[in-house]
Design a protein around this motif. Structure first.
Motif, PDB file in Angstrom:
ATOM      1  N   ASP A 238       0.805  -1.229   0.000  1.00 24.45           N
ATOM      2  CA  ASP A 238       0.000   0.000   0.000  1.00 24.45           C
ATOM      3  C   ASP A 238       0.836   1.275   0.000  1.00 24.45           C
ATOM      4  N   ASN A 239       2.145   1.142   0.182  1.00 23.15           N
ATOM      5  CA  ASN A 239       3.076   2.275   0.132  1.00 23.15           C
ATOM      6  C   ASN A 239       2.836   3.300   1.234  1.00 23.15           C
ATOM      7  N   GLY A 256       7.158  -5.092  -3.275  1.00 19.60           N
ATOM      8  CA  GLY A 256       6.877  -3.989  -4.167  1.00 19.60           C
ATOM      9  C   GLY A 256       5.703  -3.153  -3.695  1.00 19.60           C
ATOM     10  N   SER A 257       5.157  -2.344  -4.602  1.00 15.43           N
ATOM     11  CA  SER A 257       4.012  -1.514  -4.255  1.00 15.43           C
ATOM     12  C   SER A 257       3.344  -1.003  -5.525  1.00 15.43           C
ATOM     13  N   PHE A 258       2.220  -0.314  -5.330  1.00 13.99           N
ATOM     14  CA  PHE A 258       1.504   0.310  -6.435  1.00 13.99           C
ATOM     15  C   PHE A 258       2.082   1.678  -6.780  1.00 13.99           C
ATOM     16  N   ALA A 259       3.183   2.046  -6.148  1.00 11.93           N
ATOM     17  CA  ALA A 259       3.730   3.387  -6.364  1.00 11.93           C
ATOM     18  C   ALA A 259       4.206   3.590  -7.794  1.00 11.93           C
ATOM     19  N   SER A 260       4.577   2.518  -8.474  1.00 16.89           N
ATOM     20  CA  SER A 260       5.045   2.626  -9.853  1.00 16.89           C
ATOM     21  C   SER A 260       4.562   1.420 -10.643  1.00 16.89           C
ATOM     22  N   ALA A 261       4.720   1.490 -11.964  1.00 14.24           N
ATOM     23  CA  ALA A 261       4.314   0.391 -12.837  1.00 14.24           C
ATOM     24  C   ALA A 261       5.278   0.327 -14.016  1.00 14.24           C
ATOM     25  N   THR A 262       5.365  -0.844 -14.634  1.00  7.01           N
ATOM     26  CA  THR A 262       6.332  -1.067 -15.708  1.00  7.01           C
ATOM     27  C   THR A 262       5.667  -1.731 -16.908  1.00  7.01           C
ATOM     28  N   CYS A 263       6.003  -1.249 -18.097  1.00  5.65           N
ATOM     29  CA  CYS A 263       5.521  -1.878 -19.324  1.00  5.65           C
ATOM     30  C   CYS A 263       6.242  -3.204 -19.520  1.00  5.65           C
ATOM     31  N   GLN A 264       5.483  -4.254 -19.786  1.00  6.07           N
ATOM     32  CA  GLN A 264       6.055  -5.579 -19.942  1.00  6.07           C
ATOM     33  C   GLN A 264       6.674  -5.778 -21.326  1.00  6.07           C
ATOM     34  N   VAL A 270       6.169   4.190 -15.133  1.00  8.92           N
ATOM     35  CA  VAL A 270       5.291   5.341 -14.923  1.00  8.92           C
ATOM     36  C   VAL A 270       4.854   5.336 -13.460  1.00  8.92           C
ATOM     37  N   PRO A 271       4.394   6.474 -12.944  1.00  8.23           N
ATOM     38  CA  PRO A 271       3.795   6.474 -11.600  1.00  8.23           C
ATOM     39  C   PRO A 271       2.593   5.536 -11.576  1.00  8.23           C
ATOM     40  N   GLY A 272       2.454   4.782 -10.507  1.00  7.85           N
ATOM     41  CA  GLY A 272       1.390   3.797 -10.426  1.00  7.85           C
ATOM     42  C   GLY A 272       0.005   4.388 -10.565  1.00  7.85           C
ATOM     43  N   GLN A 273      -0.169   5.654 -10.167  1.00 11.08           N
ATOM     44  CA  GLN A 273      -1.481   6.275 -10.218  1.00 11.08           C
ATOM     45  C   GLN A 273      -2.029   6.382 -11.636  1.00 11.08           C
ATOM     46  N   GLU A 274      -1.144   6.335 -12.637  1.00 11.48           N
ATOM     47  CA  GLU A 274      -1.613   6.409 -14.014  1.00 11.48           C
ATOM     48  C   GLU A 274      -2.442   5.189 -14.393  1.00 11.48           C
ATOM     49  N   LEU A 275      -2.271   4.072 -13.663  1.00 13.38           N
ATOM     50  CA  LEU A 275      -3.021   2.855 -13.942  1.00 13.38           C
ATOM     51  C   LEU A 275      -4.337   2.785 -13.182  1.00 13.38           C
ATOM     52  N   PHE A 276      -4.479   3.609 -12.155  1.00 10.01           N
ATOM     53  CA  PHE A 276      -5.628   3.476 -11.258  1.00 10.01           C
ATOM     54  C   PHE A 276      -6.980   3.566 -11.968  1.00 10.01           C
ATOM     55  N   PRO A 277      -7.173   4.498 -12.910  1.00 13.88           N
ATOM     56  CA  PRO A 277      -8.479   4.526 -13.591  1.00 13.88           C
ATOM     57  C   PRO A 277      -8.808   3.222 -14.302  1.00 13.88           C
ATOM     58  N   ASP A 278      -7.824   2.630 -14.981  1.00 15.68           N
ATOM     59  CA  ASP A 278      -8.054   1.358 -15.667  1.00 15.68           C
ATOM     60  C   ASP A 278      -8.346   0.242 -14.664  1.00 15.68           C
ATOM     61  N   LEU A 339       2.023   3.861 -30.776  1.00 18.49           N
ATOM     62  CA  LEU A 339       2.242   3.627 -29.352  1.00 18.49           C
ATOM     63  C   LEU A 339       2.798   2.230 -29.128  1.00 18.49           C
ATOM     64  N   CYS A 340       3.552   2.093 -28.045  1.00 21.01           N
ATOM     65  CA  CYS A 340       4.093   0.774 -27.698  1.00 21.01           C
ATOM     66  C   CYS A 340       2.967  -0.229 -27.461  1.00 21.01           C
ATOM     67  N   ASN A 341       1.977   0.187 -26.652  1.00 19.00           N
ATOM     68  CA  ASN A 341       0.767  -0.607 -26.391  1.00 19.00           C
ATOM     69  C   ASN A 341       1.050  -1.893 -25.599  1.00 19.00           C
ATOM     70  N   GLY A 342       2.219  -1.996 -24.966  1.00 17.27           N
ATOM     71  CA  GLY A 342       2.502  -3.157 -24.130  1.00 17.27           C
ATOM     72  C   GLY A 342       1.660  -3.155 -22.863  1.00 17.27           C
ATOM     73  N   VAL A 343       1.482  -4.294 -22.246  1.00 20.83           N
ATOM     74  CA  VAL A 343       0.698  -4.411 -21.017  1.00 20.83           C
ATOM     75  C   VAL A 343       1.467  -3.809 -19.846  1.00 20.83           C
ATOM     76  N   MET A 344       0.800  -2.963 -19.093  1.00 25.28           N
ATOM     77  CA  MET A 344       1.413  -2.365 -17.908  1.00 25.28           C
ATOM     78  C   MET A 344       1.151  -3.243 -16.694  1.00 25.28           C
ATOM     79  N   LYS A 345       2.171  -3.407 -15.854  1.00 22.38           N
ATOM     80  CA  LYS A 345       2.048  -4.202 -14.627  1.00 22.38           C
ATOM     81  C   LYS A 345       2.499  -3.358 -13.443  1.00 22.38           C
ATOM     82  N   PRO A 346       1.645  -3.208 -12.423  1.00 21.33           N
ATOM     83  CA  PRO A 346       2.103  -2.520 -11.199  1.00 21.33           C
ATOM     84  C   PRO A 346       3.330  -3.220 -10.630  1.00 21.33           C
TER      85      PRO A 346
END
Length: 481
Positions: A238-239, A256-264, A270-278, A339-346
């Motif tokens: 939960d950070n 780890g945490s939701f603080a960041s995310a990585t394209c697979q 990217v900051p993890g919050q960018e994934l929150f809406p999805d 766009l890269c369009n790769g899957v993002m993973k927290p």
């Protein structure tokens, strides 16, 4: 969040690992049922006296497994008047396996396998220190220690409404209620790579929704402020440690945490919050980074070669029509490849994924030599390799346990059982000047509950209850998130 227990692939086969995991789970379940007194039979009747049990465990440590089995199992069995009365049940009882459902219902072959694991656990079990036995000892240790290691789990965040994973009201039970037969698959790396939609469908259940931190987080910050925090190893994702002000150079987020995310695909972070809406909508989040220039150039060159070949084959074809059709195709391709369009993973640690390198390098490269006190707070210590910290640190280092329920598979010097926030509030009161715990959720007049010694090295913290049996807490209303 949890992480997979890593087994050396060159030493343990998949079948052996499955068997080991089966009996590990069985032993954990037995120890939990014994600790809460929910089982009948042997748990209350006592096959052996506690003195005899201590004698047998002491003999095991002094003379090893082979002599132990010969003395208490093989010799006894050969002399038993009734072969159906297997001495193995008494040996298991001495090693802490006291569930009548296990001791009565399992066959001898299964009991032998369970016994092997119980012996291994006992031999690995740390022996409590003779000079650390009381609550006063805990207070004194915190005052005098200089390099405290804290190992924290979900229990330090539950007072904020953040569920744990394995309790009756935890995440896994919620996922089961939502129709998922294997809840842990949500956090399995191989499953994620095959079908990320499974994670995104259910992950909103674990998405951090608060930035407030608990009194226990504030207690950790006090340890840091008093110059005594060596490292906080947290299993939480939960950070909230960061929100509480725990320094990044003192914090290891083991899972780890939701603080960041990585394209697979491209590795873009990217900051993890960018994934929150999805995540909230239950749709897979994709990388929005522009596709690499190399890939675009390569595709463009290929298209040019194809255009030239087509032109050479049919010089009479209408050039204007060909150019117009090619332009439409290139426009379509450019849109799909922009766009890269790769899957993002927290950046949370999934089953099958290695822990951060800092976990091992810091533990073995620094803390194992510097630590002078270990405090485990709000964790059941069921998930390896984080749970192995208690065995990696030297046995002479004092170890204190704080949680709602006892830890039956480890030997702590003192266990303080109750709500983590209550325990740390009481501790800070006893520590005195410089340890004032200022937090909106703590009681206005200090801890107003009872502290009772319920066993050797064990204390229970309870608050007054109302007519419905609910705990009464005189707390200030929480502020907005």
């Amino acid at each position: 969040m949890s992480s997979v227990e890593h087994l050396p692939s060159d030493e343990v086969s998949d079948d052996e690992a499955s068997i080991n995991n089966f009996f590990e789970d069985m032993l954990d379940a037995v120890e939990e049922s014994d600790s809460d007194g929910s089982e009948d039979g042997y748990a209350s009747e006592q096959l052996l006296s506690e003195e005899k049990c201590r004698e047998m465990r002491t003999y095991l440590r002094a003379y090893g497994e082979q002599k132990f089995l010969k003395k208490y199992l093989l010799d006894n069995k050969s002399e038993a008047s009734d072969p159906s009365e297997l001495p193995i049940r008494e040996v298991l009882y001495a090693l802490g396996i006291r569930s009548s459902l296990v001791l009565e219902d399992l066959d001898e072959t299964t009991l032998v396998q369970l016994l092997q694991l119980a012996i291994t656990r006992e031999l690995r079990r740390r022996i409590s220190l003779d000079n650390v036995t009381t609550l006063d000892d805990v207070i004194s240790l915190i005052k005098n220690s200089k390099n405290i290691v804290l190992l924290t789990g979900a229990g330090i965040s539950t007072s904020l409404g953040i569920p744990d994973f394995r309790s009756d009201s935890g995440i896994y039970r919620k996922l089961e209620a939502m129709g998922l037969s294997e809840p842990q698959e949500v956090f399995d790396l191989h499953v994620f790579r095959e079908d990320p939609s499974i994670f995104y469908t259910f992950s909103k259940e674990i998405l951090p929704t608060v930035t407030r931190f608990s009194p226990t987080h504030a207690f950790i910050k006090l340890i840091q402020d008093n110059g005594k925090l060596l490292t906080n190893y947290t299993q939480n994702i939960d950070n909230l440690e960061s929100h509480a002000g725990i320094s990044t150079d003192k914090l290891v987020q083991c899972h780890g945490s939701f603080a960041s995310a990585t394209c697979q695909t491209c590795g873009h972070k990217v900051p993890g919050q960018e994934l929150f809406p999805d995540i909230r909508m239950g749709v897979v989040s994709h990388c929005k980074l522009p596709a690499s220039a190399d890939a675009d150039d390569s595709s463009s060159s290929t298209r040019k070669r194809k255009r030239k070949a087509a032109y050479d084959e049919d010089e009479d074809e209408d050039d204007d029509d060909d150019d117009q059709e090619q332009a439409v195709q290139e426009s379509t391709l450019a849109g799909s490849r922009s766009l890269c369009n790769g899957v993002m993973k927290p950046d949370i640690t999934f089953f099958g994924e290695a822990l951060p390198k800092t976990f091992e390098t810091r533990l073995l490269g620094q803390d194992i030599d510097k630590c002078d006190m270990l405090i485990c707070i709000g964790t059941s210590l069921k998930v390896a390799p984080v749970s192995e910290i208690i065995m990696v640190l030297p046995a002479h280092i004092p170890q204190i346990y704080i949680s709602r329920t006892p830890c039956t598979h480890a030997e702590f010097d003192v266990s303080l059982l109750g709500n983590c926030d209550d325990v740390v509030e009481y501790i800070c009161t006893k520590l005195g000047h410089g340890w004032e715990l200022k937090h909106e959720m703590i009681t206005e007049n200090g801890f107003n509950g009872e502290v009772a010694k319920t066993g050797e090295r064990t204390y229970k913290f309870t608050r007054p209850s109302d007519a419905e049996g609910k705990e009464v807490r005189d707390i200030a209303p929480p502020k907005g998130d």
